[in-house]
Design a protein around this motif. Structure first.
Motif, short mmCIF file in Angstrom:
data_model
loop_
_atom_site.label_atom_id
_atom_site.label_comp_id
_atom_site.label_asym_id
_atom_site.label_seq_id
_atom_site.Cartn_x
_atom_site.Cartn_y
_atom_site.Cartn_z
N TYR A 94 0.84 -1.21 0.00
CA TYR A 94 0.00 0.00 0.00
C TYR A 94 0.87 1.26 0.00
O TYR A 94 0.55 2.25 -0.66
N ALA A 95 1.97 1.21 0.75
CA ALA A 95 2.86 2.37 0.81
C ALA A 95 3.50 2.65 -0.55
O ALA A 95 3.64 3.81 -0.96
N ILE A 96 3.90 1.59 -1.25
CA ILE A 96 4.48 1.77 -2.58
C ILE A 96 3.45 2.34 -3.54
O ILE A 96 3.75 3.25 -4.33
N ILE A 97 2.23 1.84 -3.46
CA ILE A 97 1.15 2.35 -4.31
C ILE A 97 0.90 3.82 -4.03
O ILE A 97 0.77 4.64 -4.95
N ALA A 98 0.84 4.19 -2.74
CA ALA A 98 0.60 5.59 -2.36
C ALA A 98 1.76 6.48 -2.79
O ALA A 98 1.55 7.60 -3.27
N ALA A 99 2.99 5.99 -2.64
CA ALA A 99 4.16 6.78 -3.01
C ALA A 99 4.21 7.01 -4.51
O ALA A 99 4.54 8.12 -4.98
N GLN A 100 3.89 5.99 -5.28
CA GLN A 100 3.90 6.14 -6.74
C GLN A 100 2.87 7.18 -7.17
O GLN A 100 3.13 8.00 -8.06
N ALA A 101 1.71 7.18 -6.52
CA ALA A 101 0.67 8.15 -6.85
C ALA A 101 1.06 9.56 -6.42
O ALA A 101 0.78 10.54 -7.12
N ALA A 102 1.74 9.66 -5.28
CA ALA A 102 2.10 10.98 -4.75
C ALA A 102 3.26 11.61 -5.50
O ALA A 102 3.31 12.83 -5.71
N GLY A 103 4.22 10.78 -5.92
CA GLY A 103 5.40 11.30 -6.60
C GLY A 103 6.34 12.01 -5.65
O GLY A 103 6.10 12.09 -4.44
N GLY A 104 7.44 12.51 -6.22
CA GLY A 104 8.38 13.30 -5.43
C GLY A 104 9.55 12.53 -4.86
O GLY A 104 10.47 13.13 -4.33
N GLY A 105 9.52 11.22 -4.97
CA GLY A 105 10.62 10.40 -4.46
C GLY A 105 11.01 9.35 -5.48
O GLY A 105 10.64 9.41 -6.65
N ASP A 106 11.75 8.36 -5.04
CA ASP A 106 12.27 7.30 -5.91
C ASP A 106 11.55 5.99 -5.56
O ASP A 106 11.87 5.36 -4.55
N VAL A 107 10.59 5.59 -6.41
CA VAL A 107 9.80 4.39 -6.12
C VAL A 107 10.67 3.13 -6.19
O VAL A 107 10.48 2.19 -5.42
N GLY A 108 11.62 3.09 -7.10
CA GLY A 108 12.52 1.95 -7.19
C GLY A 108 13.32 1.78 -5.92
O GLY A 108 13.47 0.67 -5.40
N LYS A 109 13.85 2.88 -5.42
CA LYS A 109 14.62 2.83 -4.17
C LYS A 109 13.74 2.40 -3.01
O LYS A 109 14.16 1.62 -2.15
N LEU A 110 12.51 2.91 -2.97
CA LEU A 110 11.58 2.53 -1.91
C LEU A 110 11.32 1.03 -1.94
O LEU A 110 11.38 0.35 -0.90
N THR A 111 11.04 0.51 -3.12
CA THR A 111 10.75 -0.92 -3.27
C THR A 111 11.93 -1.76 -2.80
O THR A 111 11.77 -2.72 -2.04
N HIS A 112 13.13 -1.38 -3.25
CA HIS A 112 14.30 -2.16 -2.85
C HIS A 112 14.59 -2.01 -1.36
O HIS A 112 15.01 -2.97 -0.71
N SER A 113 14.33 -0.84 -0.79
CA SER A 113 14.55 -0.64 0.65
C SER A 113 13.66 -1.55 1.48
O SER A 113 14.10 -2.11 2.49
N ILE A 114 12.42 -1.70 1.03
CA ILE A 114 11.50 -2.59 1.74
C ILE A 114 11.96 -4.03 1.63
O ILE A 114 11.99 -4.77 2.63
N LEU A 115 12.34 -4.45 0.45
CA LEU A 115 12.82 -5.82 0.25
C LEU A 115 14.10 -6.07 1.04
O LEU A 115 14.27 -7.13 1.66
N ARG A 116 14.98 -5.09 1.04
CA ARG A 116 16.23 -5.23 1.80
C ARG A 116 15.95 -5.30 3.30
O ARG A 116 16.61 -6.06 4.02
N ALA A 117 14.97 -4.53 3.75
CA ALA A 117 14.61 -4.56 5.17
C ALA A 117 14.23 -5.97 5.60
O ALA A 117 14.59 -6.42 6.70
N CYS A 118 13.51 -6.68 4.74
CA CYS A 118 13.10 -8.04 5.06
C CYS A 118 14.26 -9.02 4.97
O CYS A 118 14.53 -9.76 5.93
N TRP A 119 14.99 -9.00 3.84
CA TRP A 119 15.93 -10.09 3.54
C TRP A 119 17.35 -9.86 4.01
O TRP A 119 18.11 -10.81 4.15
N ALA A 120 17.72 -8.62 4.26
CA ALA A 120 19.09 -8.35 4.70
C ALA A 120 19.15 -7.77 6.11
O ALA A 120 20.13 -7.96 6.82
N GLU A 121 18.09 -7.09 6.52
CA GLU A 121 18.10 -6.40 7.81
C GLU A 121 17.21 -7.06 8.85
O GLU A 121 17.17 -6.63 10.00
N GLU A 122 16.48 -8.10 8.43
CA GLU A 122 15.59 -8.86 9.33
C GLU A 122 14.61 -7.96 10.08
O GLU A 122 14.39 -8.12 11.28
#
Length: 200
Positions: A94-122
């Motif tokens: 939902y956050a990625i969807i909202a961010a993409q609609a809002a604009g102003g940041g980097d959606v790719g970076k956001l997506t990877h940050s979330i994935l990294r939070a799960c798989w590398a940062e536990e």
């Protein structure tokens, strides 16, 4: 200008292993990307796939072996059994969807940050504080984690329905200009060749 529809789930290790390569490839060919996080359990149910817990032991064992290989090949930190997997992927989607609609940041970076939070940062990517930190790190208002939940939920469901209609069956899945399909982070090289005009 080519366009890529990107179907994925925010707790997929294979999507995490893609890193930022999709964004790098898209930039080379001036391609645009629409990020479409969705419920892949629904996609699996419609396309013959099984959630991880329901797969045979042979498939689970092979998955682990492949994750070890790709972790080394990509030179990426990856915990094979992270503390918060599986978890509910919907809030981060939902956050990625909202961010993409809002604009102003980097959606790719956001997506990877979330994935990294799960798989590398536990970290638990269903946790609001984790999501807000990822939003802020990618240049978005962290308050997006608390807004647009109904819209996000509707888009999340619509993305799953669309994924099934276009023929997606696993994550990550890339659809170029509505016709060319690429499944898996290990097919990004093929996607690159396609956009370069070397593949028909």
């Amino acid at each position: 200008m080519p366009h890529i529809d990107y179907y994925f789930v925010t707790i997929s290790p294979w999507t995490y292993l893609a890193g930022m390569r999709l964004e790098e490839i898209a930039a080379r060919y001036s391609a645009t990307i629409t990020y479409k996080p969705c419920d892949f359990n629904r996609v699996f149910a419609s396309t013959g796939g099984l959630p991880l817990a329901e797969r045979s032991q042979a498939r689970k064992d092979y998955r682990t072996q492949e994750l070890k290989r790709w972790r080394k090949a990509r030179e990426m930190d990856l915990t094979l059994e992270p503390a918060h997997f599986p978890t509910n992927p919907a809030p981060s989607a939902y956050a990625i969807i909202a961010a993409q609609a809002a604009g102003g940041g980097d959606v790719g970076k956001l997506t990877h940050s979330i994935l990294r939070a799960c798989w590398a940062e536990e970290k638990n990517v269903a946790d609001t504080d984790v999501i807000k930190a990822c939003l802020e790190d990618a240049g978005f208002d962290p308050g997006l984690a608390d807004s647009g939940l109904l819209t996000g939920a509707m888009a999340y469901e619509a993305n799953a329905e669309e994924a099934v209609k276009v023929g997606a069956f696993g994550a990550p899945f890339y659809l170029v200009d509505g016709t060319e399909k690429f499944w898996g982070q290990d097919r990004l090289g093929m996607l690159d060749l396609y956009l370069s005009g070397q593949l028909d």
